[in-house]
Design a protein around this motif. Structure first.
Motif, PDB file in Angstrom:
ATOM      1  N   VAL A  63      38.311  41.244  54.370  1.00 59.40           N
ATOM      2  CA  VAL A  63      38.739  40.259  53.316  1.00 59.40           C
ATOM      3  C   VAL A  63      39.742  40.686  52.281  1.00 59.40           C
ATOM      4  N   ILE A  64      39.803  41.894  51.959  1.00 54.01           N
ATOM      5  CA  ILE A  64      41.151  42.406  51.366  1.00 54.01           C
ATOM      6  C   ILE A  64      42.139  42.518  51.995  1.00 54.01           C
ATOM      7  N   GLY A  91      46.287  31.707  48.208  1.00 56.07           N
ATOM      8  CA  GLY A  91      45.763  32.213  49.604  1.00 56.07           C
ATOM      9  C   GLY A  91      44.649  33.336  49.129  1.00 56.07           C
ATOM     10  N   CYS A  92      45.156  34.191  48.049  1.00 56.32           N
ATOM     11  CA  CYS A  92      44.215  34.995  47.732  1.00 56.32           C
ATOM     12  C   CYS A  92      43.068  34.599  47.005  1.00 56.32           C
ATOM     13  N   LYS A  93      42.999  33.608  46.369  1.00 53.75           N
ATOM     14  CA  LYS A  93      41.772  32.957  45.503  1.00 53.75           C
ATOM     15  C   LYS A  93      41.046  32.390  46.779  1.00 53.75           C
ATOM     16  N   ARG A  94      41.541  31.970  47.716  1.00 53.76           N
ATOM     17  CA  ARG A  94      40.789  31.198  48.969  1.00 53.76           C
ATOM     18  C   ARG A  94      39.835  32.284  49.758  1.00 53.76           C
ATOM     19  N   CYS A  95      40.350  33.423  49.738  1.00 49.92           N
ATOM     20  CA  CYS A  95      39.650  34.553  50.647  1.00 49.92           C
ATOM     21  C   CYS A  95      38.422  34.969  50.006  1.00 49.92           C
ATOM     22  N   PRO A  96      38.302  35.393  48.693  1.00 48.46           N
ATOM     23  CA  PRO A  96      36.839  35.550  48.122  1.00 48.46           C
ATOM     24  C   PRO A  96      36.242  34.485  48.050  1.00 48.46           C
ATOM     25  N   HIS A 146      41.781  46.107  43.842  1.00 48.68           N
ATOM     26  CA  HIS A 146      41.073  46.055  42.301  1.00 48.68           C
ATOM     27  C   HIS A 146      41.198  44.655  41.834  1.00 48.68           C
ATOM     28  N   LYS A 147      42.464  43.848  41.930  1.00 51.63           N
ATOM     29  CA  LYS A 147      42.472  42.706  41.403  1.00 51.63           C
ATOM     30  C   LYS A 147      41.837  41.800  42.042  1.00 51.63           C
ATOM     31  N   GLN A 148      41.934  41.471  43.496  1.00 56.71           N
ATOM     32  CA  GLN A 148      40.956  40.921  44.335  1.00 56.71           C
ATOM     33  C   GLN A 148      39.510  40.834  43.848  1.00 56.71           C
ATOM     34  N   GLN A 149      38.996  42.135  43.627  1.00 55.14           N
ATOM     35  CA  GLN A 149      37.472  42.193  43.403  1.00 55.14           C
ATOM     36  C   GLN A 149      37.363  41.572  42.031  1.00 55.14           C
TER      37      GLN A 149
END
Length: 262
Positions: free
Chosen positions: A130-131, A254-259, A140-143
């Motif tokens: 996912v990352i 796009g980043c928000k959609r993944c998590p 870390h920001k994605q987490q």
């Protein structure tokens, strides 16, 4: 404009699949500060991961630890390197990555990086796959984004539904995009959301997604900024759409959609 940039741009002249060549017109070339025709057409390109590892080692270590590098506002290359190293670490391919980047496996530098990645692994619960889907945003920001989204989802379906962006033609689309961008600006970009930049970007993003002609968007901005020179407003609007909307906003959504998909 440097020579390599000029020749890269000149090489795009012509229409793909229709013409094999094009014409380049240099206006008032004698007045140009630099003379790109006199410079080389080719240049040596160093991969970003190699530059990050060899030239910005200390700053990379702080990014891996989850701490912004002092004195560096744009950490995209470092964050991309971190994601690459972290996902390769989780897959057991770190030594091969070091070798391709010119870092000797087993030396002090690679040992410190491996230890830092192992420490980061203790803090991250998101799967490496996912990352890797958003490689230019720190793990870390994605987490942190995932943790915030999870907390909102836990509040119930009414709150969870607000996390899903609406179609641009829906009446509440602007507020939907503003909410998403506020979350991303705060967690990913570290922008002070009290200045409401996310709302402005949401406004322009919706207009762009609705397919409004660029001249119309520019005219609206000129009307909103009557105290600024028209040329400045035109230039700023073009930069806004090309940089903040078509690249950055797309990257953030796009980043928000993944998590969220988890």
């Amino acid at each position: 404009m440097e020579s390599t940039d000029f020749w890269n741009l000149a090489g795009r002249a012509g229409r793909l699949k229709r013409e094999f060549q094009g014409n380049i017109f240099l206006i008032d070339y004698d007045k140009w500060t630099k003379k790109p025709l006199d410079g080389p057409k080719d240049s040596i390109i160093t991969p970003a991961i190699e530059t990050s590892l060899n030239d910005h080692h200390d700053q990379l270590m702080t990014v891996i630890a989850g701490t912004p590098s002092a004195g560096r506002s744009d950490e995209t290359d470092l964050e991309t390197t971190f994601v690459r190293l972290y996902t390769d670490f989780k897959a057991g391919d770190l030594s091969q990555t070091f070798e391709r980047a010119g870092v000797a496996a087993g030396d002090a530098q690679s040992g410190l990086l491996a230890a830092a990645l192992a420490a980061a692994s203790e803090k991250l619960t998101l799967p490496a796959a996912v990352i890797r889907r958003t490689p230019n945003i720190s793990a870390h920001k994605q987490q942190r984004l995932y943790d915030r989204i999870s907390a909102k989802v836990a509040q119930g379906p009414d709150v969870a539904w607000t996390l899903i962006p609406l179609h641009p033609r829906e009446s509440e689309a602007f507020q939907s995009y503003a909410d998403v961008l506020e979350l991303c600006h705060e967690i990913i970009l570290g922008i002070d959301t009290s200045k409401n930049l996310h709302r402005f970007h949401a406004l322009i993003a919706r207009r762009w997604m609705l397919g409004l002609p660029l001249p119309q968007i520019i005219d609206e901005q000129i009307s909103r900024n009557t105290s600024k020179p028209v040329r400045t407003t035109i230039r700023n609007t073009l930069d806004l759409i090309e940089g903040d909307i078509r690249f950055q906003a797309v990257r953030l959504f796009g980043c928000k959609r993944c998590p969220e998909a988890l």
